[in-house]
Structure formats: C-alpha cells, structure tokens
Design an enzyme around this catalytic site. Sequence first.
Site, mmCIF file in Angstrom:
data_model
loop_
_atom_site.group_PDB
_atom_site.id
_atom_site.type_symbol
_atom_site.label_atom_id
_atom_site.label_comp_id
_atom_site.label_asym_id
_atom_site.label_seq_id
_atom_site.Cartn_x
_atom_site.Cartn_y
_atom_site.Cartn_z
ATOM 1 N N GLU A 37 -5.744 109.650 4.408
ATOM 2 C CA GLU A 37 -5.176 108.545 3.644
ATOM 3 C C GLU A 37 -5.848 108.514 2.270
ATOM 4 O OE1 GLU A 37 -5.447 104.649 5.400
ATOM 5 O OE2 GLU A 37 -4.265 103.759 3.815
ATOM 6 N N GLY B 28 -15.347 102.944 4.426
ATOM 7 C CA GLY B 28 -15.979 102.462 5.657
ATOM 8 C C GLY B 28 -15.566 103.248 6.885
ATOM 9 N N ALA B 29 -14.269 103.410 7.054
ATOM 10 C CA ALA B 29 -13.758 104.074 8.255
ATOM 11 C C ALA B 29 -12.272 104.322 8.079
ATOM 12 C CB ALA B 29 -13.991 103.204 9.487
ATOM 13 N N MET B 30 -11.687 105.035 9.054
ATOM 14 C CA MET B 30 -10.271 105.383 8.928
ATOM 15 C C MET B 30 -9.584 105.356 10.287
ATOM 16 S SD MET B 30 -7.758 106.280 7.039
ATOM 17 C CE MET B 30 -6.139 106.506 7.742
ATOM 18 N N GLU B 31 -8.412 104.739 10.303
ATOM 19 C CA GLU B 31 -7.720 104.405 11.552
ATOM 20 C C GLU B 31 -6.821 105.499 12.115
ATOM 21 O OE1 GLU B 31 -6.993 102.979 8.480
ATOM 22 O OE2 GLU B 31 -4.829 102.702 8.262
ATOM 23 N N ASN B 32 -7.111 106.779 11.890
ATOM 24 C CA ASN B 32 -6.270 107.853 12.427
ATOM 25 C C ASN B 32 -5.908 107.588 13.885
ATOM 26 O OD1 ASN B 32 -7.148 109.405 10.015
ATOM 27 N ND2 ASN B 32 -9.087 109.354 11.119
ATOM 28 N N GLU C 99 -10.460 98.779 12.430
ATOM 29 C CA GLU C 99 -9.805 100.081 12.648
ATOM 30 C C GLU C 99 -9.041 100.073 13.960
ATOM 31 O OE1 GLU C 99 -9.766 101.727 10.025
ATOM 32 O OE2 GLU C 99 -11.462 100.735 9.084
ATOM 33 N N HIS D 68 -5.729 98.354 13.636
ATOM 34 C CA HIS D 68 -4.726 99.161 12.925
ATOM 35 C C HIS D 68 -3.820 99.913 13.896
ATOM 36 C CE1 HIS D 68 -5.141 98.848 8.644
ATOM 37 N NE2 HIS D 68 -6.372 99.307 8.568
ATOM 38 N N GLU E 89 -2.986 96.530 5.465
ATOM 39 C CA GLU E 89 -4.386 96.172 5.176
ATOM 40 C C GLU E 89 -4.607 94.665 5.148
ATOM 41 O OE1 GLU E 89 -6.508 98.132 5.721
ATOM 42 O OE2 GLU E 89 -5.668 100.124 5.376
HETATM 43 N N1 B3K Z 1 -7.153 102.751 5.715
HETATM 44 C C1 B3K Z 1 -8.486 103.169 5.382
HETATM 45 C C2 B3K Z 1 -8.733 103.241 3.915
HETATM 46 C C3 B3K Z 1 -8.281 104.496 3.289
HETATM 47 C C4 B3K Z 1 -8.739 104.548 1.840
HETATM 48 C C5 B3K Z 1 -8.171 105.717 1.109
HETATM 49 N N2 B3K Z 1 -8.679 105.770 -0.250
HETATM 50 C C6 B3K Z 1 -9.516 102.293 6.010
HETATM 51 C C7 B3K Z 1 -9.083 100.932 6.354
HETATM 52 O O1 B3K Z 1 -8.683 100.127 5.536
HETATM 53 O O2 B3K Z 1 -9.074 100.608 7.509
HETATM 54 ZN ZN ZN Z 2 -7.667 98.938 6.991
#
Ligand code: B3K
Ligand code: ZN
Length: 883
Positions: free
Chosen positions: A131, A270-274, A307, A310, A329
């Site tokens: 992302e 911080g983190a990413m919701e893959n 996360e 999400h 978000e």
């Molecule tokens: N969705 C990601 C953020 C991605 C940022 C890309 N520059 C984390 C979050 O908001 O949960």
């Molecule tokens: Zn988020």
Amino acid sequence: MDDHRRTELHKTVYLKDYQPPDWLVDTVDLRFDLDEKATTVRSILTVRSNHDTGRGMRPFVLNGRRLTLNVLKQDGRPLDKARYRVDDEALSFTPSSAKFVLEIETVIDPSANTELTGLYLSSGNFCTQCEAEGFRRITYYPDRPDVLARFTTTIAANKKYPVLLSNGNLTGSGDLVDGRHFATWHDPFPKPAYLFALIAGDLARVQDRFTTMSRRPIDLNIFVQHHNRDKCTHAMESLKQSMKWDEEAYGREYDLDTFMIVAVDDFNMGAMENKGLNVFNSKYVLARPETATDSDYQGIMGVVAHEYFHNWSGDRVTCRDWFQLSLKEGFTVFRDQQFMEDMTSPGVQRISDVAVLRNSQFREDAGPMAHPVRPDSYVEINNFYTLTVYNKGAEVIRMMRTLLGPAGFRKGTDLYFSRHDGQAVTTDDFVRAMEDANSVDLAQFKLWYSQAGTPELSVTRSYDANAGTYTLTVSQSCPPTPGQPDKKPMHIPLAIGLLGKNGGELDLKLDSGSKEGSKSLVLELRKPQESFTFVDIPAEPVPSLLRHFSAPVKVKLDLTDEERLLLMAHDPDEFNRWDAGQQYAAKLILELVQDVQDGKPLALDNRFIDAFRITLESGMKDKSFQAFALSMPAETYLADFMEIIDPSAIHEARRFVQETLAAVLKQPLLAVYSAHQDPGPYRIDQESIGRRSLKNMALAYLSLLEDGDVCDLCLRQFRGGGNMTDVLAALINLANNECHERDDALAMFYGTWKSDPLIMDKWFAIQAASRLSNTLGTVKKLLHHPAFNIKNPNRVRALIGSFASNAVRFHDPSGAGYAFIAEQVIAIDAMNPQIAARLVSAFTLWKRYDAKRQSLMRGQLERILSTPSLSKDVHEIVTKSLV
Ligand code: B3K
Ligand code: ZN
C-alpha cells in the site's frame, strides 16, 4: 531534470477523472524465486474485459516501476515487441480478445530497495509493503484498488529462509533442489494488489488459538526474530481481545483459518493490514515491562486492533480509488478508538484522541497542505496518509454515530458490510448505507468529506430571568483553505449540558419541544447562525458545550474563570471537565506570552494555583484522568491561538507556569509522588497505569526546579525502576536538566540497552527532544553514532523527527535547526522519499511565523526544491508550501 519531464512525473491525479478499469483480473498466480539481488517473479493473470465500462477494446495498462521484463505472453504466445509499450511507469497493450491469460516474468533487486515499498530486505529477511502503490515494484499489474483478484502465491527460497508466508491459507509446501524449498498460499478472498504480502525469513513463531462466535477455531501466529520471542504476549492478548470485540461490537467474524502477524525492524509506518498476514513495525509488537512503557503497551494494543479491524473495514470492503482512503482509515481509526475506550477508560481515551486532533490535525487544516477528508486531487498519494484522512475521518464517522445513536449506527454498518462485501466502494456508499438503514438524509452532512478546514463555532448566550428561558446562539464559519475560498454551513452535532450554580445538571427542554427531558442533548447545527432556547431554567446556568468533543471544531465562548472552575469541579462529562482546565490554562499562558513579548515581568494568578492544588490533592479515582488534568496545553495547541507564532515566547511562558506551580506546590507534589509508588510488582492494569502517570507527572513538575534533591530523586527512580515507564520518565527529566547526573544516566542507559534497537530509539529521541541549548550539536554528533542508521525509519523518526518536533530548538532564531532538517530531508529523500516527506512537513506552516523565521524557513524550502532528482513526495509538499 527539465521542467517538462518533471511535470510528466509529477502530474496531479483528480477524483473527477475517475474511470472504472477497462480490464479486470480474476485470478493471479504468482511464483517468486527469491534471491537477495535478483528475485524472479512469474505472474499468470486471467484477464477479462470490463464490459460494464462500455468503452470497447481499450488498452490494458499494467503499472510497473524498476522492473526488468523477461517474458510477456498472451495465451501462451510471446507478445510481439511492436504490440506493447513499456516505460518507467507502465506496460500497456491492446488485447486482441475479451478474455485471455497473460504471463509475465520480471526480475527485481530487493537488496537495492531503500524506499521500503515493494519487496525489500529487513534484518536479512524478505518482506513486502504494497500500500498504496508498491505492488508495481514487484511485477507489472493493474495496481489500483478497484481491481480485485484471487491470489495464489508460491514462494521458492533457500532453506536459510525457513519461514515462507503469504496471504490466505497454506495449500502446499516441500523441498526443491539445491537446498531450496517452497510454500504455496491461496487466498480465497478477492483483493486488490495493495493487500498482497510476502515474508521469507528465519523467524520464531509464537502460537495461540481463537474460537470465533460460530465456533470456528483460528490459528493465531506472531512471527518475530528469535531473540524477541519472549516479547509477544501483549500483542497476542490484544489480538484475541480485538477479535472478540469486533464480534460483539460490529458482528464481524474472522474469515480465514489462520491469522498472522510478522514484526519487521525496517518499516515506513506502524503496520499494514495485508489479508491474513499483517506486517508490523516491531515497535508495535514487542513488549516486556522492562523494555516497553505503558504508552508503548497501549500503542501496541491500539495498532494490533486497528490492523485486525481492517479485515472487514478495508479488506472485505475496500476502497474504489485512493481518494476514498478515509473510507477504510477513518472508519478503522474510529473502531480502534472505540475499542480502546472499552478496554481502558472512555474519558481518558477521548482526551488523548482529541489531543492528536487539536495539537496536530488542526495545524494540518490551517496550512498549505490542508485537504478534505476525501481529497479531490493528489500528486503523490503517500502524502495523503494524514491526520485529516485518519483522525478527522474518524471524527466524521463518530459524528454519524452521535447523530444516529448507537443502534442506528450499527444498523448502518450492518447494511454497509452486507451490501458491499467483496466490493471496492466510496465514502458516498458508506453514507448511503447509514441513510438507507435509518431513513435519514445526510446530504448536508457529507460536506464533512468534501470541505477542508476546521469549522469555528461562536457562541453567545442570554438568560431571561422573568421568562426563565436561556438562549444559546451559535454561528458557524470555516476559514478558506487551498482551492476552497468559500465554505457552506455544515451539519454539526453539538452535544451540550447546562450546570446550575451549585454544579448540578439541569433538565433540558427546548422551547420548540423538539427535544427534551434529559440532562445532555445533541443540538444539530445546520445554518450559518441559529438559536436554541431552553425553558424552565430557574437561574442563569453555565453551559457545557461540545461534550465528549462531539465535533472536530473550535468553539469560541467567553466563559469567565469562575465558570471554568465550576465546570472543572462538577461537569459530569469527563472530557469537558478536563477541557475547562485546559482552556483556563491556555488563556493564562497566552496572556503571559504577551507579557514575555512586551518584556513585562511574569506573574501567575493565585486562583489558578489554587485550582491546580485542588486537582493535585483531590485523590481522584481515575489517576490517569488526574494526570491529564494536571498537564498544561501543548505548545503546538497554544500556537494555534496566535496570529504570528512565537515559539520561544510560548515555551518561556508555559515553562514559567509549570515552574511556578512546582515551586509553590513542591510539598504537595512530593507527597503525591511518594503516595503513588507501585505497591507490588509491575502490572499493566488501568489502576497501575494511572498511578504511574500521576506519580511521573508530579516528578516532571518537580524536576523543573532543577534542585539537587529532585535530581537525586530522578536518579533513584532511574536506577531502581524495574519497568521502562518509570526509568524513562526519570531519564527524560534528567535529560532536560544541566545537572551532573544527566550524562551518567544517559551513559548508563546506553550501556544497558545498546543491543535493543527499539530502546535505542528512546535514547535518541530523549536527547533530540531536550530543551537544553546544545541539543542541535548533540543531535549532529548522534548522527554518527554506531547505533544510528539513516536507512532505518524508526531511527530517523527518533533522532531527526524528534528534533524537528522540538519547537524551541528547531525554531532557534539563528536558523541552524532549519538548515539541519533541510540537509537531512535532502539526504533521506535519495533513499526513502516517504520518510523525507514526513520530515519536510516541519516547514509547511512557515508563513505563520515572524518575518525573520519566515525568510529562513522559506530559504530552506527553496534549497530543498533546487535539489536535483527530488522525489515527487517531497516535491509536492515543498511546492504547495511555497505557493
Ligand atoms: N494502511 C496502512 C498504511 C499504509 C501507508 C502507505 N503509505 C496502515 C494502516 O493504516 O493501517
Ligand atoms: Zn489503517
């Protein structure tokens, strides 16, 4: 780079130009042959024309950056070179049939990836961040959130990477030749490419289990570097609590058989919701009492929850385009705030969430990068992961809940999730679900998505003793923001109560009869000016407005000091009880700022000291609240009230207030400090956290006295503290003092923790945030410290970011702070534009400062702009700031 080329690369994308995709991808079959320097990525896409667009046979555009293309085949046959075009940004061709299979092979170099988007290496492990537009750094693909496909991913790697992970469920694994092995993952849920993830490394696995509300067992896994395996308990507990809460609060159940979290050290945010495979900055996973503070613990809980949430608000229902970012978000931040309110204390959580808004988001709204919650244009989307999209976006969701009530809001979210499951949608779709589920019209409310800026409410009041009526007249306005000179009136929920002179709440009855009976109600503002008259009011009351901060607005109301004191003592709304004290303090400090500027001697009102003493000695049940009630408004918040910001005068006036309080109230502060020592072993329940924050608040005041006794006290706490909260609180005090214990304590801390990078971040940050006059020199030296690494985002934020937020040092009248940050922006931009862009934002409010600082800051912005090959991230912010 010539101007033409730069405009090409830096072109603005507009929401109004949105077109649905011409081609859709049903399935993606990926095979990675991992190698640090040359990873081969084979991708097989089943593609079909999106006839819905009704635009005939259109070119198929696949985004791609820094890829070497080896193979391109349509339906098994190589595509003739003359049939397609490739440039730095994309590959495109016009397919000859409406349905086909495309095979692509590319090669990438993860070891050279310093931007930390796409596939890169962190501590010797492979990881991804896609992302917003990182998947195009992996292979050619229609890298846009409205193309949803089912992914199957095979990862082949040397066995020195024993753990091979991707999204979904594991469907196969085994050995290959030459010491290699493979794993295949299948994700049954269609998703956009930004939710793709891959991890390969030598990692420890911490396992647990969760049973969902329909009794499905879920495997929970946290993967970390081996030496960190004893630091995952809190993250795992937070995950289980989040899963349960989302079932209860929103009826959302987890959907795959396994949920995985991986902690990596090099991460841009911080983190990413893959989907099914969340990748985290290790800062938001790892904790033990001796290594993490109470606020680290809370940060972990909030981010793990965010996360996880999400999975529904973002993954199952995703965004149609990046202008809709707040769809996922804003909503998810709201969900994590609600979760934290339930897990901790609603009032205290609200106070800290509002602080982010007022101390930082309001500044964004007031500067050249101000944009609506749903922006209508961008150059670099990564620049729009902002407090406006996230936190103001959360306020917009919260306001809908306030207007519709909890049950109406839940009906709305149920409809939203069922109507749009598996789709990529817009903020309008979200609001429509709220409208349809509740049969209401939110057309005017939607201006919150399209109008930028912080609305202001001016309130006047009048009491008619004969009639027993009380009238509040509220006018609303919103200052101009870039591209939006005139604003329309908004639909604003204003929660209020009225307090009698004895502090009791009055029954509220409006003369219109529209609402009545309770002690707190929500007025709905819709017009530029409107009046509300309450009947049966026996004596002039004190209004408690904007309870629980019911809307992200500024309120102007001329309360007297006595009225503020009454609210501080009696308002049942915890947020407003706190805020009355903040407004009182802000008023006094701002008067002192004026005295500093006029060269007058400073003096603090005795009534304020008495009020502070009462709060200090009140023995409140909620100690966290008490600590908040004793804190002074932030310098950034105070700055917001000044036409021309004077950071030195703000710092001096605020410090004078704190020092005076500490000097006059030394004994009661000492008493509070010793009465709130931890009675037993460290615990992280609300009560213990509250006790520690109150005790450390008292110590922070005392340390301003800069006397030997207090330095000793700090040193004792520093040495004896068995937990990081106490150790760090003491060290921060010492680092802000000239006392001789300072250097010893910093050296000791370094000696103990030098091998833990997250703790080294604290060490860097404390020194960079110090108010002492030699801070810039120290920071420059620390840049060369062996524990510092400019390629690691956490280190950069700790050392350089903390300095940029150190108002009094960054804004040093000499301009040396500005020059330093500009140099760092330029250096970092060549490696990691996203991190550089965050840093350059320190300059965006330059026009709000005095002429001398303005010209110094502007000079640095121009210097940055003249740097060859500036990224579009930094270029966008600098050019918009210089307008
Ligand atoms: N969705 C990601 C953020 C991605 C940022 C890309 N520059 C984390 C979050 O908001 O949960
Ligand atoms: Zn988020």
